[in-house]
Design a protein around this motif. Structure first.
Motif, PDB file in Angstrom:
ATOM      1  N   ASP A 195       3.369 -13.758   6.464  1.00 44.95           N
ATOM      2  CA  ASP A 195       3.712 -13.144   7.480  1.00 44.95           C
ATOM      3  C   ASP A 195       3.406 -11.630   7.121  1.00 44.95           C
ATOM      4  N   VAL A 196       3.001 -11.346   6.302  1.00 46.63           N
ATOM      5  CA  VAL A 196       2.521  -9.715   5.539  1.00 46.63           C
ATOM      6  C   VAL A 196       1.045  -9.904   5.500  1.00 46.63           C
ATOM      7  N   SER A 197       0.267  -9.067   6.341  1.00 46.66           N
ATOM      8  CA  SER A 197      -1.299  -9.063   6.420  1.00 46.66           C
ATOM      9  C   SER A 197      -1.405  -7.792   5.458  1.00 46.66           C
ATOM     10  N   THR A 198      -2.168  -8.128   4.384  1.00 44.85           N
ATOM     11  CA  THR A 198      -2.430  -6.710   3.564  1.00 44.85           C
ATOM     12  C   THR A 198      -4.139  -6.533   3.794  1.00 44.85           C
ATOM     13  N   ILE A 199      -4.523  -5.340   3.983  1.00 44.21           N
ATOM     14  CA  ILE A 199      -5.766  -4.694   4.198  1.00 44.21           C
ATOM     15  C   ILE A 199      -6.037  -3.928   3.181  1.00 44.21           C
ATOM     16  N   CYS A 200      -6.763  -4.344   2.052  1.00 45.73           N
ATOM     17  CA  CYS A 200      -6.841  -3.592   0.741  1.00 45.73           C
ATOM     18  C   CYS A 200      -8.598  -3.429   0.678  1.00 45.73           C
ATOM     19  N   HIS A 201      -8.987  -2.270   0.611  1.00 46.24           N
ATOM     20  CA  HIS A 201     -10.382  -2.190   0.269  1.00 46.24           C
ATOM     21  C   HIS A 201     -10.719  -0.700  -0.343  1.00 46.24           C
ATOM     22  N   PRO A 202     -11.318  -0.752  -1.420  1.00 51.31           N
ATOM     23  CA  PRO A 202     -11.708   0.726  -1.816  1.00 51.31           C
ATOM     24  C   PRO A 202     -12.827   1.465  -1.228  1.00 51.31           C
ATOM     25  N   ARG A 203     -13.528   1.067  -0.197  1.00 53.52           N
ATOM     26  CA  ARG A 203     -14.513   1.734   0.332  1.00 53.52           C
ATOM     27  C   ARG A 203     -14.525   1.883   1.845  1.00 53.52           C
ATOM     28  N   LEU A 204     -13.622   1.192   2.598  1.00 54.07           N
ATOM     29  CA  LEU A 204     -13.399   1.093   4.077  1.00 54.07           C
ATOM     30  C   LEU A 204     -13.189   2.527   4.354  1.00 54.07           C
ATOM     31  N   SER A 205     -13.976   2.763   5.492  1.00 54.53           N
ATOM     32  CA  SER A 205     -13.838   4.091   6.181  1.00 54.53           C
ATOM     33  C   SER A 205     -13.166   4.322   7.255  1.00 54.53           C
ATOM     34  N   ASN A 206     -13.441   3.095   8.224  1.00 54.55           N
ATOM     35  CA  ASN A 206     -13.021   3.518   9.758  1.00 54.55           C
ATOM     36  C   ASN A 206     -12.482   1.720   9.769  1.00 54.55           C
ATOM     37  N   LEU A 207     -11.297   1.923  10.448  1.00 51.03           N
ATOM     38  CA  LEU A 207     -10.245   0.671  10.498  1.00 51.03           C
ATOM     39  C   LEU A 207      -9.670   0.535  12.151  1.00 51.03           C
ATOM     40  N   THR A 208     -10.081  -0.236  12.600  1.00 47.05           N
ATOM     41  CA  THR A 208      -9.555  -0.746  13.952  1.00 47.05           C
ATOM     42  C   THR A 208      -8.566  -2.077  13.957  1.00 47.05           C
ATOM     43  N   LEU A 209      -7.213  -1.791  14.238  1.00 50.07           N
ATOM     44  CA  LEU A 209      -6.300  -3.030  14.236  1.00 50.07           C
ATOM     45  C   LEU A 209      -5.779  -2.961  15.763  1.00 50.07           C
ATOM     46  N   GLU A 210      -5.798  -4.334  16.210  1.00 51.66           N
ATOM     47  CA  GLU A 210      -5.287  -4.647  17.729  1.00 51.66           C
ATOM     48  C   GLU A 210      -4.572  -6.095  17.545  1.00 51.66           C
ATOM     49  N   LYS A 211      -3.555  -5.904  18.217  1.00 45.42           N
ATOM     50  CA  LYS A 211      -2.763  -7.164  18.194  1.00 45.42           C
ATOM     51  C   LYS A 211      -2.015  -7.304  19.590  1.00 45.42           C
ATOM     52  N   ARG A 212      -2.305  -8.509  20.225  1.00 45.16           N
ATOM     53  CA  ARG A 212      -1.903  -8.646  21.840  1.00 45.16           C
ATOM     54  C   ARG A 212      -0.590  -9.532  22.035  1.00 45.16           C
ATOM     55  N   ASP A 213       0.181 -10.032  20.795  1.00 45.20           N
ATOM     56  CA  ASP A 213       1.360 -10.917  20.963  1.00 45.20           C
ATOM     57  C   ASP A 213       2.507  -9.790  20.838  1.00 45.20           C
ATOM     58  N   ALA A 214       3.665 -10.489  21.157  1.00 49.67           N
ATOM     59  CA  ALA A 214       4.948  -9.721  20.790  1.00 49.67           C
ATOM     60  C   ALA A 214       5.270  -9.899  19.305  1.00 49.67           C
ATOM     61  N   GLY A 215       4.786 -10.478  18.450  1.00 49.22           N
ATOM     62  CA  GLY A 215       5.356 -10.763  17.056  1.00 49.22           C
ATOM     63  C   GLY A 215       5.648  -9.608  16.423  1.00 49.22           C
ATOM     64  N   THR A 216       6.426  -9.569  15.091  1.00 44.25           N
ATOM     65  CA  THR A 216       6.855  -8.580  14.517  1.00 44.25           C
ATOM     66  C   THR A 216       6.251  -8.699  13.024  1.00 44.25           C
ATOM     67  N   ARG A 217       5.116  -8.998  13.101  1.00 47.13           N
ATOM     68  CA  ARG A 217       4.465  -9.070  11.966  1.00 47.13           C
ATOM     69  C   ARG A 217       4.291  -7.844  11.134  1.00 47.13           C
ATOM     70  N   THR A 218       4.238  -7.889   9.446  1.00 44.30           N
ATOM     71  CA  THR A 218       3.863  -6.509   8.796  1.00 44.30           C
ATOM     72  C   THR A 218       2.511  -6.497   8.652  1.00 44.30           C
ATOM     73  N   ILE A 219       1.894  -5.312   8.608  1.00 48.44           N
ATOM     74  CA  ILE A 219       0.538  -4.992   8.022  1.00 48.44           C
ATOM     75  C   ILE A 219       0.616  -3.961   7.129  1.00 48.44           C
ATOM     76  N   ASN A 220       0.212  -4.349   5.839  1.00 44.44           N
ATOM     77  CA  ASN A 220       0.114  -3.249   4.801  1.00 44.44           C
ATOM     78  C   ASN A 220      -1.443  -2.754   4.693  1.00 44.44           C
TER      79      ASN A 220
END
Length: 398
Positions: A195-220
């Motif tokens: 239920d927890v999505s972790t986005i971990c990356h040492p070189r990432l420069s540009n990040l776009t997150l889009e979610k279209r449902d009514a869930g209450t998930r956690t993103i790190n």
């Protein structure tokens, strides 16, 4: 005597062939000796199961294509649409995907639709074979009810810099197979089994997150080199550790929680929340509005270095209603140069912006030279439309 069309240069003829179905481009080889091997130098390839009677025919065609194409010439993009209706065709679909990555290609764009029975949907494990040359990868499935696509890979994408995923899932650790990734877009994606999505990356420069449902998930989000973050239509819990972040855009419903380790480099921020100013007629709505106000104020407290701040009028109206939450707090905006007030999304003819004295003091007291700009609805959406067209033009040109 050759016809006038055959007298054109190879570049022009290849441009013409790029606008027709790949099957027809291959058939052009029978027109004359001039055309016989021309299609083997096409810089872009587009294939779809809709162009073939069966998925087996498509697989055979791709195999034939691999054996005849001029591999001395670079392939800029490979677009593939797969419609897999039956379980026993899934292996064939995986084989076609493997073929797509076997080309020496810069950009692969795959759209998959698995399953036909809405009452028997299931996860489909799609294994990507990895690539040493691929720079951009787009993989998506339609938002309609269909089998879930779960990505996995045992091999690295050592040259991949741009990844777009749409309505797919992936295992934790998949991003680590892309060591040079710089640009990541996740639309309605999730990490499988958590239920927890972790986005971990040492070189990432540009990040776009889009979610279209009514869930209450956690993103790190743990990205030490992230410069630009865009969050769209997400109302869950968002925790961000991005000390190099310079630009932040959050649009849609207000997240239930937005926590950070601080934004010491943030210079540009846009918060465009809707549905945050709820009626106080019901206690639960009042409590929810209070929660939204606390989330927004907590986020604003991290904007010490922001120079350009854009806030929707829904946020201003919410702060107007909860001045007690800011009345004893100093303004966090010590370096502000411009404050833009954005119109309500549903009020096309909005001509007035009311900002209470307390809210204005909270936002501007530490930056007295900052300019306050009110952007009216029609102008705002005209600007958004122009920006969208410019992005589309840039995408086509590149």
């Amino acid at each position: 005597m050759d016809d006038r069309l055959s007298g054109l240069s190879d570049d022009l003829l290849l441009k013409i062939l790029s606008f027709v179905c790949l099957k027809d481009a291959v058939r052009s080889s029978v027109l004359s000796p001039r055309w016989r091997y021309l299609w083997t130098s096409l810089p872009t390839l587009t294939l779809s199961t809709s162009h073939f009677k069966t998925i087996h025919n498509l697989s055979n065609f791709v195999t034939h294509l691999l054996s005849l194409r001029n591999n001395q010439l670079p392939l800029s993009s490979f677009d593939l649409f797969l419609r897999v209706k039956h379980d026993h065709h899934f292996v064939v679909g995986q084989r076609i995907i493997n073929h797509a990555f076997s080309f020496n290609v810069d950009h692969v764009n795959i759209s998959c639709l698995y399953g036909t029975r809405y009452d028997d949907l299931k996860p489909r494990l799609v294994s990507l074979p990895g690539s040493q040359t691929l720079k951009r990868l787009t993989l998506s499935r339609p938002p309609c009810p269909c089998d879930e696509i779960v990505l996995t890979s045992a091999q690295e994408f050592s040259s991949l810099t741009t990844l777009h995923l749409r309505f797919v899932s992936f295992y934790d650790g998949f991003l680590s197979m892309c060591p040079n990734l710089e640009n990541l877009t996740l639309l309605a994606c999730k990490v499988t089994g958590s239920d927890v999505s972790t986005i971990c990356h040492p070189r990432l420069s540009n990040l776009t997150l889009e979610k279209r449902d009514a869930g209450t998930r956690t993103i790190n989000v743990v990205t030490p080199q992230l410069k630009n973050l865009i969050v769209l239509n997400y109302n869950g819990v968002l925790r961000v550790s991005a000390p190099e972040l310079a630009s932040l855009l959050v649009r849609g419903p207000c997240p239930l929680e937005f926590s950070t380790d601080g934004f010491p480099c943030l210079e540009k921020a846009l918060l465009d929340f809707d549905s945050v100013h709820l009626s106080s007629a019901y206690d639960n709505s009042r409590n929810l509005s209070n929660s939204y106000a606390s989330t927004i104020i907590s986020l604003l407290q991290e904007f010490h270095c922001v120079k350009l701040l854009s806030l929707s009028m829904e946020i201003i109206e919410l702060l107007n209603s909860y001045v007690e939450l800011i009345s004893h707090q100093p303004s966090p905006l010590a370096n502000l140069e411009t404050l833009r007030l954005l119109p309500k999304s549903y009020d096309l003819w909005q001509t007035r912006f009311f900002v209470s004295t307390e809210v204005k003091s909270y936002l501007l007291s530490r930056s007295p030279k900052a300019t306050l700009t009110e952007v009216f609805t029609l102008v705002y959406y005209m600007i958004m439309k122009i920006n969208a067209l410019l992005k589309r033009k840039h995408k086509i040109m590149t």
